[in-house]
Scaffold this motif. Sequence first.
Motif: not given
Length: 497
Positions: A366, A404, A432
């Motif tokens: 990521k 995250n 998000t």
Amino acid sequence: MISVSDFSYRFKGNEDYSLRNINIEIKDGEFIVITGSSGCGKSTLALALGGYLFSQFEGEYQGQIRIDELNIPKSNIYDVADKVGLVQQNPEAQFCTLTVIDEVSFGLENRCIPREEIKRRVDWSLEVVGASSLLNREIASLSGGEKQKIAIAAMMASKPEILIFDEPTSNLDPAATREIFDVISDLRTKSNITVIVIEHKTAYLAAFQPRVIHLENGYIQRYDSAAAHNPFHKGWIPQNHTSNHHRKYQDPVIRVNHLHASYYDKKILNDINLNFFPGDFVSIMGDNGSGKSTFIRNIMGFVQPSQGIIEIYNKPIEASPFHKRAKSMGLVFQNPEHQLFSNSVWEEAVFAPKNFNTFNNKVTEKTEDLLRKAGLKKYRNRHPYRLSYGEKRRLNLISVLTYNPNFLLPDEILIGQDNKNALFLMELLKDTVENQGVVLMVNHNPDISYQFANRLIFFEEGKVTIDAPIQEAFELLAKVGKTSYLPTGFITSERVG
């Protein structure tokens, strides 16, 4: 007359040149806008014209820069400063004192200007930027926008022949932005000073008919006139305007009840009552110093309320240790340098997941993807402080996204971003929200707010005066005359009907 001839510059330790074969002639009294993508060399050129590049940085250069009789690379910085005033992109980078009055007086006192003239210029420059009320404040107590006003006032007070503004309104609210640009234009008209503005908001400047220099990858690509269009105006078919904020069947994930907060003994927030729900994409707007940044810092727990309760998932935030709470929340500070901790771009990007013991192959993949899309992968081993201001902002957000968090609290992350990178950052925030997270975004760009947010909260003098779905909120702003805060070409539902 400013003359730049075949000028190239490379910072020590960098393989690539930041500026390449720059040739510019600027006449006395011209209004110049320098624009281009983030990291293209705009700020480096400003530092070169102001002489700072040759006195405060290590590097190598070819070519010449002359301002009238001065050979800038060979001149003492104090000689250049008599001619050139540079307002830097980060106002904190140029502050020398602790109080507003001392800061605006500083350059004048060093020039041994008479006391009465110093007082007159201090009063004049603060009035020009709308900051007279800040005269006796400590600089540390000011908001980001207020600091930017003081940086501009301090440079204007010296009345140089050439004024260079590196994104002078990046931290300013829309009303202050228009006022500053009007002041800059008026100064040029009255005193025939040369004005050079590095700016992404070229639509604000079109009315002044400047000559525009476009930089890309360190080269001058073309000369142009300021674009009158707004790149975020797309006919206004908003993407995220299904507001969650009146859902009665859902419990809020963040509750704010009767919140009061002070900072440096100054009351900032006054009886704030708000609820936030999964999927909320909230734009927080308002004048500089109205309490926006203090509000999200209270949510994060960095600032303790003097009264009131903040609950996350029905628990007071103080009931959860900060290190645990931090795993679910990501605050992006207004000043990018306030949250750079590591010695390389890669280590900065993965600092949080390593600290939280969540670093794994998935995080690696990521992070690599985010750095590539942000144009930062090539700087993987570079120290974060050697990035441009806009690149630091992108790294700030990436370093938060790698772990995250459910709640994102970005404070003016679009500073220093060209249109492409601004939209890239907004798409990351939207991801998000689509995963039922919450974004509370302090933002001065009404066009971005209208395109991405589903809800707008407007602060005035520490109070929430508007909290509504985005279309309704802008209609309320229109009714109370806050036209500077309206998106480009905004049409009310009444006019549509």
